[in-house]
Design an enzyme around this catalytic site. Structure first.
Site, PDB file in Angstrom:
ATOM      1  N   HIS A  46       0.871  -1.193   0.000  1.00  0.00           N
ATOM      2  CA  HIS A  46       0.000   0.000   0.000  1.00  0.00           C
ATOM      3  C   HIS A  46       0.898   1.230   0.000  1.00  0.00           C
ATOM      4  O   HIS A  46       1.327   1.705   1.049  1.00  0.00           O
ATOM      5  CB  HIS A  46      -0.919  -0.051   1.235  1.00  0.00           C
ATOM      6  CG  HIS A  46      -1.917   1.059   1.307  1.00  0.00           C
ATOM      7  ND1 HIS A  46      -3.082   0.970   2.034  1.00  0.00           N
ATOM      8  CD2 HIS A  46      -1.939   2.299   0.752  1.00  0.00           C
ATOM      9  CE1 HIS A  46      -3.774   2.089   1.921  1.00  0.00           C
ATOM     10  NE2 HIS A  46      -3.098   2.924   1.158  1.00  0.00           N
ATOM     11  N   HIS A 101       1.379   4.862  -2.384  1.00  0.00           N
ATOM     12  CA  HIS A 101       1.023   5.744  -3.507  1.00  0.00           C
ATOM     13  C   HIS A 101       2.309   6.402  -3.990  1.00  0.00           C
ATOM     14  O   HIS A 101       2.944   7.131  -3.212  1.00  0.00           O
ATOM     15  CB  HIS A 101       0.025   6.797  -3.057  1.00  0.00           C
ATOM     16  CG  HIS A 101      -1.224   6.216  -2.466  1.00  0.00           C
ATOM     17  ND1 HIS A 101      -2.373   6.032  -3.199  1.00  0.00           N
ATOM     18  CD2 HIS A 101      -1.502   5.748  -1.213  1.00  0.00           C
ATOM     19  CE1 HIS A 101      -3.311   5.501  -2.419  1.00  0.00           C
ATOM     20  NE2 HIS A 101      -2.803   5.302  -1.215  1.00  0.00           N
ATOM     21  N   HIS A 121      -9.431   0.962  -1.282  1.00  0.00           N
ATOM     22  CA  HIS A 121      -9.400   1.571   0.045  1.00  0.00           C
ATOM     23  C   HIS A 121     -10.814   1.482   0.620  1.00  0.00           C
ATOM     24  O   HIS A 121     -11.786   1.856  -0.054  1.00  0.00           O
ATOM     25  CB  HIS A 121      -9.016   3.046  -0.034  1.00  0.00           C
ATOM     26  CG  HIS A 121      -7.565   3.321  -0.303  1.00  0.00           C
ATOM     27  ND1 HIS A 121      -6.861   2.759  -1.333  1.00  0.00           N
ATOM     28  CD2 HIS A 121      -6.682   4.129   0.355  1.00  0.00           C
ATOM     29  CE1 HIS A 121      -5.609   3.202  -1.300  1.00  0.00           C
ATOM     30  NE2 HIS A 121      -5.474   4.037  -0.296  1.00  0.00           N
ATOM     31  N   GLU A 161     -11.122   3.302   6.066  1.00  0.00           N
ATOM     32  CA  GLU A 161     -10.068   4.178   6.601  1.00  0.00           C
ATOM     33  C   GLU A 161     -10.799   5.235   7.436  1.00  0.00           C
ATOM     34  O   GLU A 161     -10.740   5.219   8.654  1.00  0.00           O
ATOM     35  CB  GLU A 161      -9.270   4.818   5.459  1.00  0.00           C
ATOM     36  CG  GLU A 161      -8.184   5.791   5.910  1.00  0.00           C
ATOM     37  CD  GLU A 161      -7.490   6.523   4.752  1.00  0.00           C
ATOM     38  OE1 GLU A 161      -8.025   6.558   3.633  1.00  0.00           O
ATOM     39  OE2 GLU A 161      -6.402   7.092   4.994  1.00  0.00           O
ATOM     40  N   ASP A 189       1.918   3.961   2.838  1.00  0.00           N
ATOM     41  CA  ASP A 189       0.877   4.810   2.241  1.00  0.00           C
ATOM     42  C   ASP A 189       1.473   5.989   1.467  1.00  0.00           C
ATOM     43  O   ASP A 189       1.622   5.905   0.250  1.00  0.00           O
ATOM     44  CB  ASP A 189      -0.105   5.283   3.331  1.00  0.00           C
ATOM     45  CG  ASP A 189      -1.497   5.600   2.805  1.00  0.00           C
ATOM     46  OD1 ASP A 189      -1.744   5.385   1.606  1.00  0.00           O
ATOM     47  OD2 ASP A 189      -2.338   6.064   3.595  1.00  0.00           O
ATOM     48  N   ASP A 190       1.800   7.087   2.149  1.00  0.00           N
ATOM     49  CA  ASP A 190       2.361   8.286   1.513  1.00  0.00           C
ATOM     50  C   ASP A 190       3.538   8.765   2.370  1.00  0.00           C
ATOM     51  O   ASP A 190       3.440   9.767   3.096  1.00  0.00           O
ATOM     52  CB  ASP A 190       1.288   9.386   1.440  1.00  0.00           C
ATOM     53  CG  ASP A 190       0.074   8.931   0.656  1.00  0.00           C
ATOM     54  OD1 ASP A 190       0.137   8.925  -0.580  1.00  0.00           O
ATOM     55  OD2 ASP A 190      -0.935   8.539   1.289  1.00  0.00           O
TER      56      ASP A 190
HETATM   57  N1  HPA Z   1      -6.540   7.279   1.369  1.00  0.00           N
HETATM   58  C1  HPA Z   1      -7.221   7.654   0.296  1.00  0.00           C
HETATM   59  N2  HPA Z   1      -6.640   8.167  -0.771  1.00  0.00           N
HETATM   60  C2  HPA Z   1      -5.330   8.320  -0.779  1.00  0.00           C
HETATM   61  C3  HPA Z   1      -4.567   7.961   0.312  1.00  0.00           C
HETATM   62  C4  HPA Z   1      -5.210   7.392   1.436  1.00  0.00           C
HETATM   63  O1  HPA Z   1      -4.613   7.038   2.455  1.00  0.00           O
HETATM   64  N3  HPA Z   1      -3.283   8.259  -0.016  1.00  0.00           N
HETATM   65  C5  HPA Z   1      -3.280   8.762  -1.263  1.00  0.00           C
HETATM   66  N4  HPA Z   1      -4.525   8.806  -1.735  1.00  0.00           N
HETATM   67 ZN    ZN Z   2      -3.669   4.805   0.589  1.00  0.00          ZN
END
Ligand code: HPA
Ligand code: ZN
Length: 331
Positions: free
Chosen positions: A14, A16, A194, A197, A275-276
């Site tokens: 996971h 991006h 996703h 969350e 994630d990011d």
């Molecule tokens: N959630 C939803 N969209 C996203 C995320 C995330 O954690 N990171 C980048 N786009």
């Molecule tokens: Zn994500």
């Protein structure tokens, strides 16, 4: 615990790629492409990374991605991330990209994919890091726009292993994308989404039943629904959990409140991911370290998290077996 985490062969599921854009590279690419950023310098940009929910992050994330224009930019971005993988012993990574962010600015699908793919190929050749590429649809946009994005990807299907669903979750349930996911599966693509969350457990049900996903990205809200928990456990549906992301976006107030070890102890297939990482304060190693420190995860729990990621990946069985053996024999 840090040396043990460093020695674990790690798999990331996971991530991006646009979320790996470090402020320094953002400024360098802005300068290369003659773009004016609305921040004086790297420090001012970093200071803006003070998020209170998913949307406040996404606004900055899409703004930052505007510096990515040429194939070389996408190569440099991906190469920088893969260099971190090499340094942190991440041996396989399944990467999301958000083509709609780029197509809307007049960048071609082929430019994005060629840049990312060239870096992935070089990392495989130079370091043995394997990878998959997952095209994500932006869920705040329409299903018709997702269909048009899949149309644009048709010439590049060989280079894409799956599709995903990201961006603003609340108010954009998985069922909105049923037809485009049907089409992606019919094309032989794997599908993930996703869900859970910020959105409710019902979105996880929808992702499973309507989109027929093979993994849930995030999924931490599953703990609100015991019937769902039973299903995730029985079917061993992986959750790609992102602890540093969840605390930075206030899904949990602080790391000590995170539920991932409770989920793991129920025998859910929980995996750790970044994630990011450029926005949330750490790559995969730092996510493992945070779980070790703030949740007091044991060595065996960390080992299980690493094993789960191998299991949940799209690697061929032979490579899975090799990695599992390596993880099990690590002292
Ligand atoms: N959630 C939803 N969209 C996203 C995320 C995330 O954690 N990171 C980048 N786009
Ligand atoms: Zn994500």
């Amino acid at each position: 615990m840090k040396p043990f985490i460093a020695a674990l062969p790690k798999v990331e599921l996971h991530l991006h790629i646009e979320g790996t854009l470090e402020p320094e590279l953002m400024f360098a690419l802005a300068q290369r492409n003659g773009i004016q950023l609305p921040y004086a310098d790297v420090a001012a940009l970093r200071a803006a990374y003070d998020f209170h929910n998913l949307q406040s992050f996404l606004d900055l994330y899409y703004q930052g991605a505007a510096v990515l224009q040429t194939e070389q930019d996408f190569f440099d971005l991906t190469w920088a991330y893969l260099s971190r993988c090499q340094a942190q012993h991440v041996v396989h990574t399944e990467i999301f990209f958000d083509p709609q962010t780029h197509l809307a600015r007049g960048i071609k699908m082929g430019t994005v994919i060629a840049g990312i793919r060239a870096a992935l190929a070089q990392a495989e050749q130079q370091w043995g890091i394997s990878s998959c590429l997952i095209l994500c649809f932006l869920r705040h946009l329409s299903q018709e726009e997702a269909q048009a994005t899949l149309d644009a990807a048709m010439p590049y299907l060989e280079q894409i292993q799956g599709v995903g669903l990201d961006s603003s979750e609340l108010g954009n349930p998985p069922a909105k994308f049923t037809q485009v996911f049907d089409r992606a599966r019919a094309l032989g693509l794997k599908v993930v989404a996703h869900a859970g969350e910020e959105g409710p457990a019902s979105y996880i049900w929808e992702a499973l039943d309507r989109l027929q996903v093979c993994r849930i990205d995030h999924g931490v809200r599953a703990s609100d629904d015991e019937t769902l928990m039973t299903r995730l456990i029985e079917e061993q549906i992986p959750l790609t959990v992102c602890p540093l992301s969840n605390t930075r976006l206030k899904v949990f107030d602080k790391m000590a409140d995170h539920n991932l070890l409770q989920l793991l102890e129920r025998d859910l297939c929980v995996t750790l991911n970044s994630d990011d990482p450029a926005y949330f304060g750490g790559y995969l190693q730092e996510n493992f370290e945070a779980v070790a420190k703030d949740l007091r995860a044991s060595r065996e729990q960390l080992r299980q998290l690493a094993l789960n990621a191998v299991q949940a990946s799209w690697l061929p069985l032979s490579r899975k077996k090799t990695l599992i053996a390596e993880i099990l024999t690590l002292p």
